[in-house]
Design a protein around this motif. Structure first.
Motif, mmCIF file in Angstrom:
data_model
loop_
_atom_site.group_PDB
_atom_site.id
_atom_site.type_symbol
_atom_site.label_atom_id
_atom_site.label_comp_id
_atom_site.label_asym_id
_atom_site.label_seq_id
_atom_site.Cartn_x
_atom_site.Cartn_y
_atom_site.Cartn_z
ATOM 1 N N LYS A 176 -25.614 74.357 -21.437
ATOM 2 C CA LYS A 176 -26.097 73.007 -22.146
ATOM 3 C C LYS A 176 -25.245 72.320 -22.809
ATOM 4 C CE LYS A 176 -28.630 70.562 -25.209
ATOM 5 N NZ LYS A 176 -27.343 69.381 -25.115
ATOM 6 N N GLY A 177 -24.378 71.407 -22.303
ATOM 7 C CA GLY A 177 -23.803 70.647 -23.345
ATOM 8 C C GLY A 177 -23.899 69.880 -24.623
ATOM 9 N N GLY A 178 -23.230 68.657 -24.517
ATOM 10 C CA GLY A 178 -23.433 68.355 -26.320
ATOM 11 C C GLY A 178 -22.357 67.457 -26.744
ATOM 12 N N ILE A 179 -22.019 67.296 -28.757
ATOM 13 C CA ILE A 179 -20.893 67.181 -29.689
ATOM 14 C C ILE A 179 -20.128 68.233 -29.476
ATOM 15 C CG2 ILE A 179 -20.874 66.487 -31.360
ATOM 16 C CD1 ILE A 179 -21.514 63.424 -29.930
ATOM 17 N N GLY A 180 -18.824 68.029 -29.904
ATOM 18 C CA GLY A 180 -18.286 68.889 -30.518
ATOM 19 C C GLY A 180 -17.042 68.602 -30.693
ATOM 20 N N THR A 181 -16.203 69.429 -31.917
ATOM 21 C CA THR A 181 -14.621 68.679 -32.313
ATOM 22 C C THR A 181 -14.210 69.278 -32.626
ATOM 23 O OG1 THR A 181 -14.648 66.991 -34.066
ATOM 24 C CG2 THR A 181 -15.949 68.411 -34.401
ATOM 25 N N ALA A 182 -12.697 68.942 -32.479
ATOM 26 C CA ALA A 182 -11.633 69.689 -33.655
ATOM 27 C C ALA A 182 -10.615 69.108 -33.847
ATOM 28 C CB ALA A 182 -11.449 70.521 -31.918
ATOM 29 N N SER A 183 -9.593 69.953 -34.100
ATOM 30 C CA SER A 183 -8.447 69.086 -34.767
ATOM 31 C C SER A 183 -7.325 69.998 -35.274
ATOM 32 C CB SER A 183 -8.499 68.901 -36.393
ATOM 33 O OG SER A 183 -8.923 69.345 -36.959
ATOM 34 N N ARG A 184 -5.859 69.027 -35.311
ATOM 35 C CA ARG A 184 -5.175 69.906 -34.554
ATOM 36 C C ARG A 184 -3.466 69.315 -36.269
ATOM 37 N NH1 ARG A 184 -7.181 72.894 -32.487
ATOM 38 N NH2 ARG A 184 -6.937 74.051 -30.768
ATOM 39 N N ARG A 185 -2.711 70.110 -36.690
ATOM 40 C CA ARG A 185 -1.903 69.880 -38.026
ATOM 41 C C ARG A 185 -0.761 69.710 -37.432
ATOM 42 N NH1 ARG A 185 -2.536 66.504 -41.959
ATOM 43 N NH2 ARG A 185 -1.580 68.061 -43.898
ATOM 44 N N PHE A 186 0.239 68.928 -37.915
ATOM 45 C CA PHE A 186 1.697 68.627 -37.404
ATOM 46 C C PHE A 186 2.643 68.182 -38.469
ATOM 47 C CE2 PHE A 186 -1.155 66.115 -35.178
ATOM 48 C CZ PHE A 186 0.206 64.563 -35.096
ATOM 49 N N ALA A 187 3.570 68.156 -38.736
ATOM 50 C CA ALA A 187 4.242 67.440 -39.836
ATOM 51 C C ALA A 187 5.006 66.853 -38.955
ATOM 52 C CB ALA A 187 5.569 68.656 -40.609
ATOM 53 N N LEU A 188 5.167 65.592 -39.910
ATOM 54 C CA LEU A 188 6.648 63.956 -38.585
ATOM 55 C C LEU A 188 7.575 63.733 -39.940
ATOM 56 C CD1 LEU A 188 4.245 62.310 -37.124
ATOM 57 C CD2 LEU A 188 6.229 63.827 -35.949
ATOM 58 N N ASP A 189 9.028 63.871 -40.208
ATOM 59 C CA ASP A 189 9.388 63.513 -41.246
ATOM 60 C C ASP A 189 9.575 64.584 -42.360
ATOM 61 O OD1 ASP A 189 11.306 62.288 -39.425
ATOM 62 O OD2 ASP A 189 10.011 60.147 -39.465
ATOM 63 N N GLY A 190 8.596 65.253 -41.911
ATOM 64 C CA GLY A 190 8.188 66.773 -43.544
ATOM 65 C C GLY A 190 6.896 66.231 -44.040
ATOM 66 N N THR A 191 6.048 65.669 -43.314
ATOM 67 C CA THR A 191 4.975 65.364 -43.817
ATOM 68 C C THR A 191 4.116 65.700 -42.692
ATOM 69 O OG1 THR A 191 5.705 63.431 -44.682
ATOM 70 C CG2 THR A 191 3.188 62.984 -44.096
ATOM 71 N N GLY A 192 2.435 65.866 -42.872
ATOM 72 C CA GLY A 192 1.530 66.134 -42.313
ATOM 73 C C GLY A 192 0.598 65.744 -41.886
ATOM 74 N N TYR A 193 0.711 65.554 -40.608
ATOM 75 C CA TYR A 193 -0.574 64.514 -40.648
ATOM 76 C C TYR A 193 -1.797 65.521 -39.211
ATOM 77 C CZ TYR A 193 3.329 60.644 -41.405
ATOM 78 O OH TYR A 193 3.786 60.265 -41.752
ATOM 79 N N THR A 194 -2.165 64.658 -39.147
ATOM 80 C CA THR A 194 -3.776 64.954 -38.939
ATOM 81 C C THR A 194 -4.113 64.051 -36.381
ATOM 82 O OG1 THR A 194 -4.621 65.835 -40.419
ATOM 83 C CG2 THR A 194 -6.030 65.963 -38.324
ATOM 84 N N LEU A 195 -4.403 65.554 -35.525
ATOM 85 C CA LEU A 195 -5.027 63.920 -34.707
ATOM 86 C C LEU A 195 -6.235 65.244 -34.461
ATOM 87 C CD1 LEU A 195 -3.535 63.415 -31.619
ATOM 88 C CD2 LEU A 195 -5.861 65.193 -31.407
ATOM 89 N N GLY A 196 -7.426 64.296 -34.323
ATOM 90 C CA GLY A 196 -8.919 65.125 -33.872
ATOM 91 C C GLY A 196 -9.209 64.426 -32.618
ATOM 92 N N VAL A 197 -10.446 65.250 -32.792
ATOM 93 C CA VAL A 197 -11.501 65.075 -30.916
ATOM 94 C C VAL A 197 -12.962 64.614 -30.608
ATOM 95 C CG1 VAL A 197 -11.232 64.986 -28.565
ATOM 96 C CG2 VAL A 197 -9.125 65.176 -29.509
ATOM 97 N N LEU A 198 -13.077 64.301 -31.250
ATOM 98 C CA LEU A 198 -14.804 64.130 -30.896
ATOM 99 C C LEU A 198 -15.214 64.581 -29.446
ATOM 100 C CD1 LEU A 198 -17.211 64.319 -32.680
ATOM 101 C CD2 LEU A 198 -17.417 61.681 -32.354
ATOM 102 N N ALA A 199 -15.683 65.225 -28.682
ATOM 103 C CA ALA A 199 -16.196 65.005 -26.985
ATOM 104 C C ALA A 199 -17.852 64.898 -26.986
ATOM 105 C CB ALA A 199 -15.954 66.701 -27.140
ATOM 106 N N LEU A 200 -18.316 64.095 -25.790
ATOM 107 C CA LEU A 200 -19.031 64.499 -25.607
ATOM 108 C C LEU A 200 -19.474 64.430 -24.505
ATOM 109 C CD1 LEU A 200 -22.081 63.573 -26.073
ATOM 110 C CD2 LEU A 200 -22.037 61.008 -25.541
ATOM 111 N N ALA A 201 -19.762 65.731 -24.500
ATOM 112 C CA ALA A 201 -19.520 66.481 -22.798
ATOM 113 C C ALA A 201 -20.748 66.532 -22.059
ATOM 114 C CB ALA A 201 -18.707 68.159 -23.849
#
Length: 345
Positions: A176-201
């Motif tokens: 069974k597939g479906g909707i899933g998500t995840a994210s990653r945090r990281f710093a650039l020039d000392g500031t925190g940023y986020t990248l997230g993914v939504l998947a329809l599998a």
């Protein structure tokens, strides 16, 4: 709370997730579902909002990568040409693309009386996978009201995953597939940023799935089938980026799929859309020249890695959270979560 990949010790990569490990870790991003479960109908809409304001007036920079183009999505040609998104994104089944298109146009016209009069028209983004194995796709049961319900349900915070919204009738790697998500945090020039993914599998041959620990789970008594599925990836970040850089990041979604064992078969529609919430584009901008912030290209590997890891984990989360499901004509998909619970070491 449903068990996800990390609850089974399945760690994708080396970067740290955000607090929700979801695309809604990116500030301002909202997600909503409308789910239909009625006899042979297992389907729905999922709505993703890059921000909660008027997207036509405050567009976001974006890009699309067509990993394999066996798909019927709407709005991708203009997205690729102009590098921007001006409506929410709707995910649904293949034969509901027109319905989603109409719903997004209806909302955009209501909020912007100048569309088609003093200014141009609007470019809705509708993305799709075929849920016809488990759901009666020929019934064309999804309506504009269902799309509106998904849009109105969009919220920040925790994300419902698995067999919800557009993921209700989807399959992946024989499970069974479906909707899933995840994210990653990281710093650039000392500031925190986020990248997230939504998947329809909704992709992958049974037996091809590779877990991060090297195991290759396969559904029992599953007949070999050709790759005729699809996967939709939406990548969101708050890092300031050019649309060209977003295209490069979207392309890395394919590497995340490959880690899972996918090879993007002939009949698979594999699409990745990426957008940045930083520096929105003012539709009514009066200036001839506008400032643009962008990532130093020598630092983009951080976002490449984040996109790969979050894609891999988002798909696994979709499959693990989704329960075993019996749908149209008795068609059945087992749950990867059940397989993992039965094979605890």
């Amino acid at each position: 709370m449903p068990q996800r990949a990390r609850d089974f010790g399945l760690i994708c990569g080396i970067m740290q997730p955000g607090p929700l490990n979801a695309i809604t870790d990116v500030p301002g991003v909202k997600l909503g579902h409308h789910t239909m479960r009625d006899g042979d109908l297992l389907t729905g809409f999922t709505a993703l909002l890059p921000h909660g304001g008027n997207l036509f007036r405050r567009k976001v920079r974006a890009a699309v990568d067509i990993i394999n183009g066996f798909g019927k999505s709407a709005g991708l040609m203009q997205l690729a040409e102009l590098g921007q998104i001006e409506t929410p994104l709707l995910l649904g089944n293949t034969l509901a693309v027109g319905t989603g298109f109409d719903a997004l146009v209806t909302r955009a016209l209501a909020a912007n009386p100048d569309i088609g009069r003093e200014t141009g028209t609007v470019n809705p983004i509708v993305l799709e996978c075929n849920d016809g194995y488990l759901s009666d796709i020929r019934a064309r049961a999804l309506t504009m009201e269902h799309a509106f319900a998904a849009l109105d349900a969009a919220a920040s915070g925790p994300v419902a995953e698995g067999a919800v919204g557009a993921g209700t009738g989807m399959s992946a790697f024989g499970f069974k597939g479906g909707i899933g998500t995840a994210s990653r945090r990281f710093a650039l020039d000392g500031t925190g940023y986020t990248l997230g993914v939504l998947a329809l599998a909704n992709f992958g041959n049974a037996g091809d799935l590779i877990l991060p620990d090297g195991r290759r789970p396969a559904p029992s008594q599953m007949k070999p089938q050709g790759e005729r599925g699809s996967v939709i990836l939406v990548v969101a970040t708050d890092v300031p980026l050019e649309s060209r850089q977003l295209h490069r990041i979207a392309r890395r979604g394919g590497a995340g799929l490959a880690r899972l064992g996918a090879f993007w078969g002939n009949g698979s529609g594999d699409i990745a859309v990426a957008f940045s919430t930083a520096d929105p584009i003012d539709h009514d901008q009066p200036a001839d020249l506008v400032p643009l912030r962008a990532l130093n290209e020598n630092r983009i590997d951080t976002l490449f890695r984040a996109a790969v890891e979050a894609t891999q984990e988002a798909v696994l989360n979709a499959m693990i959270v989704a329960p075993a499901t019996t749908g149209r004509d008795g068609h059945r998909r087992p749950s990867l979560g059940d397989w993992l619970r039965a094979h605890l070491s």
